[in-house]
Design an enzyme around this catalytic site. Structure first.
Site, PDB file in Angstrom:
ATOM      1  CE  LYS A 283      -3.903  -2.033   2.500  1.00  0.00           C
ATOM      2  NZ  LYS A 283      -4.903  -1.850   1.444  1.00  0.00           N
TER       3      LYS A 283
ATOM      4  NE  ARG B  82     -10.823  -9.042  -4.401  1.00  0.00           N
ATOM      5  CZ  ARG B  82     -11.028  -7.995  -5.196  1.00  0.00           C
ATOM      6  NH1 ARG B  82     -11.167  -8.172  -6.506  1.00  0.00           N
ATOM      7  NH2 ARG B  82     -11.090  -6.777  -4.705  1.00  0.00           N
TER       8      ARG B  82
END
Length: 513
Positions: free
Chosen positions: A287, A361
């Protein structure tokens, strides 16, 4: 934890530090709400005039303190309720919830407060109870005792004094058994929401997959749940490629935790699946600066599922509920999954990992397949899944997707009724094509557009055949980085707990499915 009691005293005789009353926004100025009669009498009928003189309007979120004589409580806190209801209408439950929360926050450090807000129904009683207990929440586990108390050498000027000590609810007893039942439910719900908040607020050096699993195990013993913990070695052996792949770069290995609540008279079953990334660095797809500081909150979905199952058990709901906590740390290291790696998920599907920061996910997919094996009547997963959902719906609304329009609509309506802003999102067919991979069954990300919906399309691929499913993307409301408002503190919010509990209640009552 703030204590709540149903007081048999009235506003004039209650011994408390503060008396909380409601004030609405009328066309000609502030209008004192029902419950404030004793205060109005103490001001010789001029309460509205005094409030207006002090600048009060009755707008939502507004608080006005004023000293009073003639009552046992020396101070009154008037809290804004928003517009005056129309003829024959009651105050909206969410307005009462927010007003009670605003008052509780304003009374931080107070020993005892009497809440004399409008209580025309059991629903109103529940709303005020929830708002007061949620608004009084404070996460102080990492504050020194001196700083908590605001005294001593280590204390800082303006240090928090701790939450409101006791809430005495006035007027509820007049509503009889219905009010008592409403309070019991609201207390259980608020306490478990606050427990979820504690988990999300806990720093990642103390909350990691193994320690989260230990918390779940202890809570299971306390509330009579069957808890099963699958550790990293068993996950690898069992073919849980999503959990293993996401967690393999971290010092703390992944876990899959199952909490099972069963009722002997249950006719329906629900499975709740929560994303539990206890810290998300983004992995190799690191990130950017400024996006790491709050990533302890990436397990908020698992915290919500945990709290919802515990609440169902405390309420004794006639429905079987399993909670699946998909726990992992997503860290960069020499052993971490790389962009371009292919993972074989639980159940056999293969996924090309194009972005290691689309990890939620992957762990959810494993857990959804596992939950599907038990063939529940419905599966609902909860996750801080995509920044795209925040772009679409902002910081206070979560997205609702699903493979059944009627069920998606029902979940959306339950969320709104519970006081959790939500919005139904579609599953455009073209998004599935964007997940195609040249080397695997599918990729974990598609194009840049429609990212929040594409994540839901990805998860849909792992839901068992014939099972009704909904996906809640709580990336926006799960963690409040702005200032507190209503009953919502800064930091963890407990988002989606109320929606899941409401779904379990409606299912137990035979109103869904």
């Amino acid at each position: 934890m703030t204590a709540l009691t149903l007081s048999s005293s009235d506003a004039a005789t209650l011994r408390a530090d503060v008396l909380v009353v409601g004030v609405a926004k009328g066309p000609d100025g502030p209008v004192p709400a029902s419950g404030s009669e004793a205060v109005a009498e103490a001001f010789d009928g001029g309460l509205a005039t005094v409030l207006e003189t002090l600048g009060a309007t009755g707008a939502e979120g507004e608080t006005t303190k004023l000293p009073v004589s003639g009552l046992k409580a020396p101070l009154v806190l008037a809290v804004g309720l928003g517009p005056v209801p129309g003829d024959g209408e009651e105050y909206d439950a969410e307005a009462l919830r927010r007003a009670a929360g605003t008052a509780a926050r304003a009374l931080n450090g107070t020993k005892k407060a009497g809440f004399a807000l409008p209580l025309a129904s059991a629903e109103a009683v529940a709303a005020v109870t929830e708002g007061a207990l949620l608004g009084a929440y404070a996460f102080t586990a990492y504050k020194s005792d001196d700083a908590k108390a605001g005294k001593g050498k280590g204390a800082k000027k303006g240090a928090a004094k701790g939450p409101l000590g006791e809430v005495a609810l006035l007027g509820a007893k007049a509503l009889g058994k219905a009010a008592k039942t409403a309070v019991e439910r609201a207390v259980a719900l608020a306490e478990e929401m606050n427990r979820a908040r504690d988990l999300v607020n806990t720093p990642p050096n103390d909350l990691y997959p193994e320690s989260f699993a230990a918390v779940a195990t202890a809570a299971g013993k306390e509330h009579g749940l069957k808890v099963t913990v699958t550790d990293d070695k068993a996950l690898l052996k069992g073919g849980f490629g999503g959990l293993t792949g996401v967690g393999q770069g971290a010092a703390h290995g992944p876990r899959l935790v199952k909490l099972a609540y069963t009722h002997p008279k249950a006719e329906k079953s629900l499975a709740f699946v929560g994303k539990g990334i206890t810290y998300d660095s983004g992995g190799i797809s690191l990130k950017p600066a400024g996006h790491n500081e709050t990533m302890k909150c990436d397990m908020a979905g698992a915290a919500a599922v945990f709290a919802a199952v515990i609440t169902a058990a405390r309420l004794g709901l006639k429905v079987n509920v399993t909670g699946w906590l998909a726990l992992a740390e997503n860290m960069p290291s020499g052993t971490a999954t790389r962009p371009g790696d292919v993972l074989r998920m639980y159940g056999g599907k293969t996924v090309e990992v194009l972005n290691t920061d689309a990890e939620g996910r992957l762990v959810l997919a494993d857990a959804i397949v596992k939950a599907s094996e038990e063939k529940p009547d419905a599966i609902v997963d909860v996750a801080t899944l995509t920044g795209a959902m925040v772009v679409a719906l902002g910081n206070r609304t979560f997205g609702v997707m699903g493979n059944d329009d009627a069920f998606r609509t029902a979940v959306h309506e339950l969320a709104e009724e519970a006081g959790e802003p939500a919005w139904p999102m579609p599953f455009p067919e073209e998004l599935r094509k964007g997940l195609d991979s040249s080397v695997a069954d599918m990729a974990n990300v598609g194009g840049r557009m429609g990212g929040g919906m594409a994540a839901g399309v990805f998860l849909n691929e792992f839901v068992g055949e014939g099972i009704t499913w909904a996906h809640l993307d709580i990336a926006g409301p799960a963690f409040n980085e702005a200032g507190p408002f209503g009953y919502t503190p800064k930091g963890a919010t407990g988002s989606a707990v109320r929606t899941l509990v409401s779904l379990a209640e409606r299912t137990a009552a035979g109103e869904l499915g």
